[in-house]
Scaffold this motif. Structure first.
Motif, short mmCIF file in Angstrom:
data_model
loop_
_atom_site.label_atom_id
_atom_site.label_comp_id
_atom_site.label_asym_id
_atom_site.label_seq_id
_atom_site.Cartn_x
_atom_site.Cartn_y
_atom_site.Cartn_z
N LEU A 135 0.83 -1.20 0.00
CA LEU A 135 0.00 0.00 0.00
C LEU A 135 0.87 1.26 0.00
O LEU A 135 1.83 1.37 0.76
CB LEU A 135 -0.90 0.00 1.23
N GLY A 136 0.52 2.19 -0.87
CA GLY A 136 1.23 3.44 -0.94
C GLY A 136 2.59 3.36 -1.61
O GLY A 136 3.32 4.35 -1.65
N CYS B 95 -6.10 5.26 -6.95
CA CYS B 95 -5.65 4.34 -5.90
C CYS B 95 -4.46 4.90 -5.12
O CYS B 95 -3.86 5.92 -5.51
CB CYS B 95 -5.27 2.99 -6.50
N ASN B 96 -4.12 4.22 -4.03
CA ASN B 96 -3.04 4.60 -3.14
C ASN B 96 -1.75 3.92 -3.59
O ASN B 96 -1.23 3.02 -2.94
CB ASN B 96 -3.40 4.20 -1.70
N GLY C 1 -9.38 0.87 -5.88
CA GLY C 1 -9.55 1.37 -4.53
C GLY C 1 -9.56 0.25 -3.50
O GLY C 1 -9.13 0.43 -2.35
N TYR D 9 -5.72 -1.06 -3.45
CA TYR D 9 -4.79 -0.07 -2.92
C TYR D 9 -5.57 1.06 -2.25
O TYR D 9 -5.63 2.18 -2.74
CB TYR D 9 -3.89 0.48 -4.04
N HIS E 297 -7.05 3.94 0.47
CA HIS E 297 -6.59 5.02 1.35
C HIS E 297 -7.22 4.87 2.74
O HIS E 297 -6.69 5.38 3.71
CB HIS E 297 -6.99 6.38 0.77
N ALA F 123 1.40 2.79 7.02
CA ALA F 123 0.51 3.65 6.24
C ALA F 123 -0.68 4.14 7.06
O ALA F 123 -1.37 5.07 6.66
CB ALA F 123 0.02 2.93 4.99
N ARG F 124 -0.94 3.51 8.20
CA ARG F 124 -2.15 3.87 8.98
C ARG F 124 -1.94 5.16 9.75
O ARG F 124 -0.85 5.47 10.20
CB ARG F 124 -2.47 2.73 9.95
#
Length: 340
Positions: free
Chosen positions: A43-44, A73-74, A282, A285, A287, A339-340
Motif C-alpha cells: 500500500l502506498g 488508488c493509493n 480502490g 490499494y 486510502h 501507512a495507517r
C-alpha cells in the motif's frame, strides 16, 4: 478475421502454473492471504517503471495514459522522468532498474501480473520475459513504430495487469464460460484462408474458439486456450462483480459468442477505466484506515501460521519459495502498519 490475442510465452506460463499450484495448496491449509494479497504491491508503494526501447515522446505518452490508474488508488507509478528523459533498463542489468520493465520490441501485448514482475522464480531459466533484472515484464509490441488507434486503452489494460488485475472474461461471476462457442458448429469442415486463419466453410459453418485459435496468427493448443480464456473458478480467488465496461474485458469477434448481443461482450469504449475498474483499484490499494487495518490483520495471521512450506517447493536463486513469501508477507504487514 485475424485476431492476435495477448499471451505470455509458454515457458513463463508453465512456471507461473507451477508456482500457483503451490500457492493454492498453501491456501487450502488456511493461508489464503498468499493468494489474495501476495500479488499486490504494498500500500502506498512507489512502483518504478523503466523502458528498454522507444523514444522520450512515446514514454511520455505511456506515462500520461496511466494517470487514470494512479488517480484512482493509493499507489504511485514512477517513470523516472528527468527533464524530458525517462528511466531505462537493459537485458544486461543485474540489479532491478524498475519493478515494471517495459519493452516495445516483441510481438503482441502482455504483462506479468502484480508482483510476478519481480518474482525471480519466473524466468529463472533464462529467456526474454520474467521477473529478473534483465527480463521484460510488460510488452507493447510495435508501439515504437506503429501504435494502434486505441493505444491508450491497451496501455491501461497492461498496466492494470502489472498492478494485479486479471482478465474480466475469466471472472467466475461473469457469463463468458457459458457464452463462448468453444467447439466447431456441427459438420464444420476445417477451412483456412491464405494467411492460415480458420474461417467459415463452404456451407457457412463456423469454427469454434479451439479451432480458430489453433490457426494463424496464434497457433494455440487447447491447454493454452484454457489458460487464457476459461473461467478461473478457484475457491481462494477474490473476484469483484463482472463488469462489461472494464478495460480488462476483451473485445472478441461476434462469432466467439453463442448469442447476439452477448452478455459477455463489452459495452464500454475500451479506452477509459470503468467505475468498476476504479472501485477495484480502490479495494486493492485503499486510502481508508479500516482497509489498511484489515490488510495488516490478515498478514499477521499468516505470519503466525506460515512454516517452511511443503517439500519439493521449487527454489529461486537458492532460496525456497515459502521463505520468499514469508518475507513478502512481512513487507506487506509493515507497509500496512506504517501507512495507517
Amino acid at each position: 478475421m485475424e485476431l492476435e490475442l495477448e499471451a505470455l510465452p509458454d515457458e513463463v506460463i508453465a512456471e507461473i502454473e507451477v508456482r500457483d499450484r503451490w500457492r493454492r495448496a498453501t491456501a487450502a491449509d488456511g493461508l489464503e492471504f498468499l493468494v489474495t494479497d501476495i500479488g499486490k504491491w504494498p500500500l502506498g508503494k512507489t512502483v518504478r517503471v523503466a523502458f528498454l526501447d522507444g523514444n522520450d515522446q512515446l514514454h511520455a505518452d505511456i506515462e500520461g495514459a496511466t494517470k487514470q490508474i494512479t488517480d484512482a488508488c493509493n499507489l504511485t507509478l514512477d517513470f523516472g522522468r528527468n527533464g524530458g528523459t525517462y528511466r531505462r533498463w537493459t537485458p544486461a542489468d543485474t540489479v532491478l532498474a524498475a519493478e515494471v520493465r517495459v519493452s516495445f520490441d516483441l510481438p503482441g501485448y502482455f504483462s506479468l501480473v502484480g508482483t510476478d514482475s519481480t518474482d525471480s522464480s519466473i524466468g529463472a531459466g533464462g529467456g526474454q520475459v520474467g521477473g529478473n533484472p534483465g527480463q521484460r515484464s510488460l510488452n507493447l509490441g510495435r508501439y515504437a513504430t506503429n501504435r494502434p488507434a486505441q493505444w491508450e486503452g491497451t496501455v491501461r489494460h497492461e498496466f492494470l495487469h502489472a498492478l494485479g488485475f486479471h482478465h474480466s472474461h475469466q471472472n467466475m461471476r461473469g457469463t463468458c464460460e457459458g457464452e463462448f462457442r468453444w467447439e466447431d458448429e456441427v459438420g464444420y469442415v476445417p477451412t483456412q484462408d491464405p494467411a492460415g486463419t480458420f474461417v467459415a466453410d463452404a456451407q457457412g459453418r463456423r469454427p469454434g474458439i479451439y479451432t480458430y485459435l489453433a490457426g494463424a496468427p496464434n497457433r494455440w493448443p487447447r491447454a493454452k486456450v484454457d489458460h487464457n480464456l476459461r473461467t478461473v473458478d478457484a475457491p481462494d480467488l477474490v473476484a469483484g462483480p463482472f463488469d462489461t465496461k472494464s478495460v480488462m474485458l476483451y473485445r472478441f469477434p461476434a462469432f466467439f459468442y453463442k448469442s447476439t448481443p452477448s452478455s459477455c461482450a463489452p459495452n464500454g469504449n475500451g479506452q477509459n477505466l470503468s467505475d468498476g475498474d476504479k472501485r477495484g483499484l480502490g479495494l486493492l490499494y485503499p486510502h481508508a484506515v479500516d482497509a489498511l487495518a484489515d490488510r495488516q490483520a490478515r498478514a499477521d495471521a499468516v505470519l503466525e501460521a506460515l512454516g517452511a512450506g511443503p517439500e519439493g517447493v521449487p527454489e529461486a536463486n537458492g532460496g525456497d519459495l515459502a521463505g520468499a513469501y514469508r518475507s513478502r508477507v512481512e513487507e506487506l504487514a509493515a507497509e500496512a502498519a506504517s501507512a495507517r
